[in-house]
Design an enzyme around this catalytic site. Structure first.
Site, PDB file in Angstrom:
ATOM      1  N   THR A 203      22.562 -17.173 -73.882  1.00  0.00           N
ATOM      2  CA  THR A 203      21.329 -16.685 -74.495  1.00  0.00           C
ATOM      3  C   THR A 203      21.330 -15.168 -74.511  1.00  0.00           C
ATOM      4  OG1 THR A 203      18.916 -16.897 -74.511  1.00  0.00           O
ATOM      5  CG2 THR A 203      19.919 -16.485 -72.393  1.00  0.00           C
ATOM      6  N   ASN A 204      20.526 -14.607 -75.425  1.00  0.00           N
ATOM      7  CA  ASN A 204      20.259 -13.171 -75.385  1.00  0.00           C
ATOM      8  C   ASN A 204      18.768 -12.946 -75.250  1.00  0.00           C
ATOM      9  OD1 ASN A 204      22.679 -11.726 -75.378  1.00  0.00           O
ATOM     10  ND2 ASN A 204      23.030 -12.229 -77.534  1.00  0.00           N
TER      11      ASN A 204
ATOM     12  N   ALA B 246      15.720 -12.139 -73.404  1.00  0.00           N
ATOM     13  CA  ALA B 246      15.479 -11.417 -72.148  1.00  0.00           C
ATOM     14  C   ALA B 246      14.501 -12.159 -71.237  1.00  0.00           C
ATOM     15  CB  ALA B 246      14.955 -10.022 -72.461  1.00  0.00           C
ATOM     16  N   HIS B 247      13.498 -12.810 -71.836  1.00  0.00           N
ATOM     17  CA  HIS B 247      12.503 -13.536 -71.021  1.00  0.00           C
ATOM     18  C   HIS B 247      13.155 -14.701 -70.291  1.00  0.00           C
ATOM     19  CE1 HIS B 247       9.235 -11.222 -72.625  1.00  0.00           C
ATOM     20  NE2 HIS B 247       9.687 -11.457 -73.845  1.00  0.00           N
TER      21      HIS B 247
ATOM     22  N   ASP C  36      17.865 -25.697 -74.700  1.00  0.00           N
ATOM     23  CA  ASP C  36      17.090 -25.825 -75.931  1.00  0.00           C
ATOM     24  C   ASP C  36      15.763 -26.479 -75.565  1.00  0.00           C
ATOM     25  OD1 ASP C  36      16.847 -25.191 -78.606  1.00  0.00           O
ATOM     26  OD2 ASP C  36      17.490 -27.161 -79.294  1.00  0.00           O
TER      27      ASP C  36
ATOM     28  N   GLY D 184       5.269 -18.587 -78.509  1.00  0.00           N
ATOM     29  CA  GLY D 184       5.370 -19.889 -79.192  1.00  0.00           C
ATOM     30  C   GLY D 184       4.040 -20.627 -79.246  1.00  0.00           C
ATOM     31  N   TYR D 185       4.051 -21.872 -78.787  1.00  0.00           N
ATOM     32  CA  TYR D 185       2.880 -22.741 -78.879  1.00  0.00           C
ATOM     33  C   TYR D 185       1.945 -22.605 -77.671  1.00  0.00           C
ATOM     34  CZ  TYR D 185       5.629 -25.003 -82.572  1.00  0.00           C
ATOM     35  OH  TYR D 185       6.361 -25.264 -83.719  1.00  0.00           O
TER      36      TYR D 185
ATOM     37  N   LYS E 268       2.482 -20.328 -65.262  1.00  0.00           N
ATOM     38  CA  LYS E 268       3.316 -21.091 -66.214  1.00  0.00           C
ATOM     39  C   LYS E 268       4.742 -21.258 -65.684  1.00  0.00           C
ATOM     40  CE  LYS E 268       5.468 -21.069 -70.700  1.00  0.00           C
ATOM     41  NZ  LYS E 268       5.880 -20.313 -71.883  1.00  0.00           N
TER      42      LYS E 268
ATOM     43  N   ARG F   2      10.788 -25.429 -68.616  1.00  0.00           N
ATOM     44  CA  ARG F   2      12.014 -24.667 -68.396  1.00  0.00           C
ATOM     45  C   ARG F   2      12.261 -24.487 -66.895  1.00  0.00           C
ATOM     46  NH1 ARG F   2      11.639 -22.220 -72.816  1.00  0.00           N
ATOM     47  NH2 ARG F   2       9.856 -21.085 -72.009  1.00  0.00           N
TER      48      ARG F   2
HETATM   49  P1  IMP Z   1      14.003 -22.305 -77.546  1.00  0.00           P
HETATM   50  O1  IMP Z   1      14.950 -23.397 -77.750  1.00  0.00           O
HETATM   51  O2  IMP Z   1      13.733 -22.061 -76.102  1.00  0.00           O
HETATM   52  O3  IMP Z   1      14.365 -21.057 -78.264  1.00  0.00           O
HETATM   53  O4  IMP Z   1      12.616 -22.783 -78.123  1.00  0.00           O
HETATM   54  C1  IMP Z   1      12.442 -23.183 -79.475  1.00  0.00           C
HETATM   55  C2  IMP Z   1      10.996 -23.010 -79.863  1.00  0.00           C
HETATM   56  O5  IMP Z   1      10.170 -23.863 -79.060  1.00  0.00           O
HETATM   57  C3  IMP Z   1      10.456 -21.606 -79.653  1.00  0.00           C
HETATM   58  O6  IMP Z   1      10.708 -20.813 -80.765  1.00  0.00           O
HETATM   59  C4  IMP Z   1       8.978 -21.867 -79.469  1.00  0.00           C
HETATM   60  O7  IMP Z   1       8.350 -22.046 -80.712  1.00  0.00           O
HETATM   61  C5  IMP Z   1       8.956 -23.198 -78.754  1.00  0.00           C
HETATM   62  N1  IMP Z   1       8.896 -23.000 -77.290  1.00  0.00           N
HETATM   63  C6  IMP Z   1       9.932 -23.082 -76.411  1.00  0.00           C
HETATM   64  N2  IMP Z   1       9.520 -22.858 -75.162  1.00  0.00           N
HETATM   65  C7  IMP Z   1       8.182 -22.626 -75.248  1.00  0.00           C
HETATM   66  C8  IMP Z   1       7.197 -22.307 -74.281  1.00  0.00           C
HETATM   67  O8  IMP Z   1       7.451 -22.182 -73.067  1.00  0.00           O
HETATM   68  N3  IMP Z   1       5.954 -22.147 -74.745  1.00  0.00           N
HETATM   69  C9  IMP Z   1       5.620 -22.271 -76.061  1.00  0.00           C
HETATM   70  N4  IMP Z   1       6.497 -22.549 -76.999  1.00  0.00           N
HETATM   71  C10 IMP Z   1       7.791 -22.723 -76.603  1.00  0.00           C
END
Ligand code: IMP
Length: 194
Positions: free
Chosen positions: A9-10, A12-13, A70, A151-152, A173, A179
């Protein structure tokens, strides 16, 4: 000596969160530190598939042990959409506001607002593949609330709470999230390796 592991991953969070949970014993190397600047394809139709694609890409190209993650929001009343398409649910612009509005629009008239975030981590180590899953159950609220997170988060209330992830803030959170749960399972596995 610290155990070294590449995290594909890149973001940072995510790096910060993973370093905080894994602790001092591990040295996590990002894609940037590895010298990998290209966009890794995420073309699978499951979270498991995408996490594996990312980890395999890095492991094969750089010959390193590595893990990738993911995450998706799964809404049962929408046949578990947006799921693996969470980032681009409302289009390639990957706009969180539009994505949330689309979920709310699709849920109009439905009675079941339950939802879950699900994270899959794939670890490729010593030629073996390992999967770790983290889930947080909750529900979608009809109006966005709160400003933290991403995100959501403003429309998701985890079970047992009344505030959205965006109202609860990152400290809370990150102790209960999908995660965090997946990372804790990864840590448990790594800590107990011979
Ligand atoms: P990723 O695979 O972690 O990059 O997540 C894909 C998408 O899922 C992100 O672009 C967000 O829209 C949503 N998402 C992932 N994790 C979270 C979270 O912890 N809170 C809210 N939305 C999330």
């Amino acid at each position: 000596m610290k155990k070294q592991l590449v995290f594909a991953t890149n973001n940072a969070h995510k790096l910060e969160e993973i370093v905080a949970i894994l602790g001092e014993e591990y040295q996590i190397i990002s894609l940037k530190e590895l010298g990998c600047t290209e966009d890794i394809p995420e073309t699978a139709d499951t979270l498991e598939g995408n996490a594996l694609l990312k980890a395999q890409y890095v492991s094969e190209k750089y010959g390193v042990d590595c893990f990738a993650d993911d995450t998706g929001l799964e809404v049962p009343a929408l046949n578990n959409a947006p799921g693996v398409y969470s980032a681009r649910y409302a289009g390639e612009a990957k706009n969180s506001q539009d994505n949330m509005l689309k979920v709310l629009r699709e849920l109009e008239g439905k009675t079941d607002y339950s939802a879950r975030f699900r994270t899959v981590i794939t670890l490729l180590k010593d030629g073996q593949t390992h999967l770790f899953e983290g889930i947080v159950e909750g529900e979608i609220v009809k109006e966005k609330r709160g400003t933290s997170g991403f995100g959501y988060d403003p429309v998701f209330v985890p079970r047992g709470y009344t505030q959205t992830f965006a109202e609860l803030g990152n400290d809370i959170k990150n102790t209960i999230s999908h995660r965090a749960e997946a990372i804790k399972k990864l840590k448990h596995f790594l800590d107990n390796e011979k």
